[in-house]
Design a protein around this motif. Structure first.
Motif, PDB file in Angstrom:
ATOM      1  N   TRP A  36     -17.579  20.454  24.003  1.00 25.87           N
ATOM      2  CA  TRP A  36     -18.274  20.905  25.213  1.00 25.87           C
ATOM      3  C   TRP A  36     -18.754  22.353  25.142  1.00 25.87           C
ATOM      4  O   TRP A  36     -19.471  22.804  26.015  1.00 25.87           O
ATOM      5  CB  TRP A  36     -17.376  20.742  26.436  1.00 25.87           C
ATOM      6  CG  TRP A  36     -17.298  19.349  26.948  1.00 25.87           C
ATOM      7  CD1 TRP A  36     -18.254  18.668  27.650  1.00 25.87           C
ATOM      8  CD2 TRP A  36     -16.208  18.440  26.803  1.00 25.87           C
ATOM      9  NE1 TRP A  36     -17.826  17.398  27.949  1.00 25.87           N
ATOM     10  CE2 TRP A  36     -16.565  17.229  27.437  1.00 25.87           C
ATOM     11  CE3 TRP A  36     -14.954  18.523  26.197  1.00 25.87           C
ATOM     12  CZ2 TRP A  36     -15.736  16.128  27.490  1.00 25.87           C
ATOM     13  CZ3 TRP A  36     -14.124  17.427  26.238  1.00 25.87           C
ATOM     14  CH2 TRP A  36     -14.510  16.250  26.883  1.00 25.87           C
ATOM     15  N   GLY A  37     -18.329  23.099  24.160  1.00 22.04           N
ATOM     16  CA  GLY A  37     -18.729  24.505  24.062  1.00 22.04           C
ATOM     17  C   GLY A  37     -17.666  25.464  24.556  1.00 22.04           C
ATOM     18  O   GLY A  37     -17.676  26.644  24.204  1.00 22.04           O
ATOM     19  N   ASN A  38     -16.734  24.981  25.402  1.00 23.54           N
ATOM     20  CA  ASN A  38     -15.657  25.819  25.925  1.00 23.54           C
ATOM     21  C   ASN A  38     -14.371  25.017  26.051  1.00 23.54           C
ATOM     22  O   ASN A  38     -14.405  23.843  26.440  1.00 23.54           O
ATOM     23  CB  ASN A  38     -16.009  26.387  27.302  1.00 23.54           C
ATOM     24  CG  ASN A  38     -17.157  27.377  27.257  1.00 23.54           C
ATOM     25  OD1 ASN A  38     -18.316  26.995  27.152  1.00 23.54           O
ATOM     26  ND2 ASN A  38     -16.834  28.651  27.335  1.00 23.54           N
ATOM     27  N   GLY A  39     -13.261  25.656  25.734  1.00 24.05           N
ATOM     28  CA  GLY A  39     -11.950  25.074  25.977  1.00 24.05           C
ATOM     29  C   GLY A  39     -11.243  25.905  27.035  1.00 24.05           C
ATOM     30  O   GLY A  39     -11.184  27.143  26.927  1.00 24.05           O
ATOM     31  N   TYR A  40     -10.728  25.251  28.070  1.00 21.25           N
ATOM     32  CA  TYR A  40     -10.140  25.966  29.200  1.00 21.25           C
ATOM     33  C   TYR A  40      -8.658  25.618  29.384  1.00 21.25           C
ATOM     34  O   TYR A  40      -8.231  24.503  29.078  1.00 21.25           O
ATOM     35  CB  TYR A  40     -10.874  25.633  30.499  1.00 21.25           C
ATOM     36  CG  TYR A  40     -12.331  26.015  30.526  1.00 21.25           C
ATOM     37  CD1 TYR A  40     -12.714  27.341  30.627  1.00 21.25           C
ATOM     38  CD2 TYR A  40     -13.320  25.037  30.455  1.00 21.25           C
ATOM     39  CE1 TYR A  40     -14.059  27.694  30.658  1.00 21.25           C
ATOM     40  CE2 TYR A  40     -14.661  25.380  30.481  1.00 21.25           C
ATOM     41  CZ  TYR A  40     -15.034  26.705  30.588  1.00 21.25           C
ATOM     42  OH  TYR A  40     -16.356  27.045  30.616  1.00 21.25           O
ATOM     43  N   ALA A  41      -7.922  26.581  29.916  1.00 20.16           N
ATOM     44  CA  ALA A  41      -6.525  26.360  30.279  1.00 20.16           C
ATOM     45  C   ALA A  41      -6.162  27.294  31.427  1.00 20.16           C
ATOM     46  O   ALA A  41      -6.676  28.419  31.514  1.00 20.16           O
ATOM     47  CB  ALA A  41      -5.604  26.610  29.095  1.00 20.16           C
ATOM     48  N   ILE A  42      -5.289  26.815  32.308  1.00 17.17           N
ATOM     49  CA  ILE A  42      -4.819  27.617  33.434  1.00 17.17           C
ATOM     50  C   ILE A  42      -3.530  28.333  33.037  1.00 17.17           C
ATOM     51  O   ILE A  42      -2.631  27.735  32.443  1.00 17.17           O
ATOM     52  CB  ILE A  42      -4.567  26.734  34.673  1.00 17.17           C
ATOM     53  CG1 ILE A  42      -5.876  26.121  35.162  1.00 17.17           C
ATOM     54  CG2 ILE A  42      -3.931  27.548  35.798  1.00 17.17           C
ATOM     55  CD1 ILE A  42      -5.703  25.194  36.339  1.00 17.17           C
ATOM     56  N   ILE A  43      -3.438  29.614  33.375  1.00 15.43           N
ATOM     57  CA  ILE A  43      -2.233  30.408  33.128  1.00 15.43           C
ATOM     58  C   ILE A  43      -1.426  30.467  34.422  1.00 15.43           C
ATOM     59  O   ILE A  43      -1.885  31.029  35.421  1.00 15.43           O
ATOM     60  CB  ILE A  43      -2.585  31.833  32.675  1.00 15.43           C
ATOM     61  CG1 ILE A  43      -3.497  31.808  31.447  1.00 15.43           C
ATOM     62  CG2 ILE A  43      -1.316  32.630  32.378  1.00 15.43           C
ATOM     63  CD1 ILE A  43      -4.031  33.168  31.060  1.00 15.43           C
ATOM     64  N   GLU A  44      -0.247  29.877  34.407  1.00 18.03           N
ATOM     65  CA  GLU A  44       0.644  29.957  35.566  1.00 18.03           C
ATOM     66  C   GLU A  44       1.604  31.127  35.367  1.00 18.03           C
ATOM     67  O   GLU A  44       2.168  31.302  34.287  1.00 18.03           O
ATOM     68  CB  GLU A  44       1.433  28.661  35.727  1.00 18.03           C
ATOM     69  CG  GLU A  44       2.317  28.635  36.976  1.00 18.03           C
ATOM     70  CD  GLU A  44       3.119  27.362  37.092  1.00 18.03           C
ATOM     71  OE1 GLU A  44       3.991  27.292  37.986  1.00 18.03           O
ATOM     72  OE2 GLU A  44       2.877  26.433  36.290  1.00 18.03           O
ATOM     73  N   ARG A  45       1.787  31.930  36.413  1.00 17.93           N
ATOM     74  CA  ARG A  45       2.602  33.137  36.308  1.00 17.93           C
ATOM     75  C   ARG A  45       3.764  33.113  37.296  1.00 17.93           C
ATOM     76  O   ARG A  45       3.703  32.431  38.332  1.00 17.93           O
ATOM     77  CB  ARG A  45       1.746  34.391  36.553  1.00 17.93           C
ATOM     78  CG  ARG A  45       0.543  34.514  35.617  1.00 17.93           C
ATOM     79  CD  ARG A  45      -0.258  35.766  35.915  1.00 17.93           C
ATOM     80  NE  ARG A  45      -1.497  35.807  35.154  1.00 17.93           N
ATOM     81  CZ  ARG A  45      -1.604  36.336  33.940  1.00 17.93           C
ATOM     82  NH1 ARG A  45      -0.536  36.855  33.363  1.00 17.93           N
ATOM     83  NH2 ARG A  45      -2.764  36.339  33.303  1.00 17.93           N
TER      84      ARG A  45
END
Length: 209
Positions: free
Chosen positions: A106-115
């Motif tokens: 897709w051109g980008n790989g995403y991930a959410i950072i939980e803090r």
């Protein structure tokens, strides 16, 4: 759109510099649409994506602190997440492999950072690329996340991992499937033709005398 209970009215879509890149025509060939699923049905494409993503996922990741020109390796909670276990159900190898595969397709790989309450990262969770898009609000970058059976969420850029693939835009990469649709479509058409030919017992539909 709401962000932490506040109504946001000044958010504007991010201007994607990749649109119209080189004036390419994303036409397709044959009866099979060129999608992530159909592209991965090609053994050569499957092998290439798998080799790249798994090879990168095998590499150790160090956390480096930068102070001016000085760089040094430091102990940080993110080191465990990147090298051992990204979250309670995903090991780091799978997390990185998914991130790389998404960036290629897709051109980008995403991930959410939980803090936690101290802002230390405690979890990294992959997000489908088609569910994320950049938004500019008060000249700052946010990410609009679309979840099933949920309202859209607006997440600050500091809480998103954005692995950008190859491209000309500083935020959004180019999708290998999108920009090679015709080439992949030719391979899919040849694959479909071969399957039809052998399914008919190598008999032709007709002949010319």
């Amino acid at each position: 759109m709401k962000f932490f209970g506040f109504e946001i009215k000044r958010a504007t879509p991010y201007k994607d510099a990749t649109k119209g890149f080189m004036g390419l025509n994303f036409g397709e060939v044959g009866r099979t649409p060129v999608t992530e699923k159909s592209a991965l049905s090609l053994s050569a494409y499957w092998a290439g994506v798998r080799r790249i993503s798994e090879s990168v996922a095998l590499l150790p990741l160090d956390v480096i602190e930068k102070k001016g020109e000085l760089r040094k390796q430091v102990d940080h909670p993110s080191e465990y997440l990147l090298n051992k276990e990204a979250n309670y159900k995903t090991i780091s190898f799978d997390f990185i492999q998914i991130l790389i595969t998404s960036a290629i397709n897709w051109g980008n790989g995403y991930a959410i950072i939980e803090r936690d309450k101290s802002a230390n990262p405690i979890s990294l969770t992959n997000v489908k690329s088609e569910s994320v898009k950049p938004i500019i609000y008060d000249e700052e970058l946010f990410w609009e996340l679309s979840l099933q059976n949920s309202k859209n969420l607006l997440i600050p850029d500091r809480d998103i991992i954005n692995l950008r693939g190859f491209g000309t835009d500083e935020i959004l990469g180019l999708s290998a499937i999108k920009y090679h649709a015709q080439n992949l479509g030719l391979s899919l058409a040849a694959q479909d033709y071969g399957a039809d030919f052998y399914n008919k017992g190598t008999r032709l539909d007709g002949y010319i005398e």
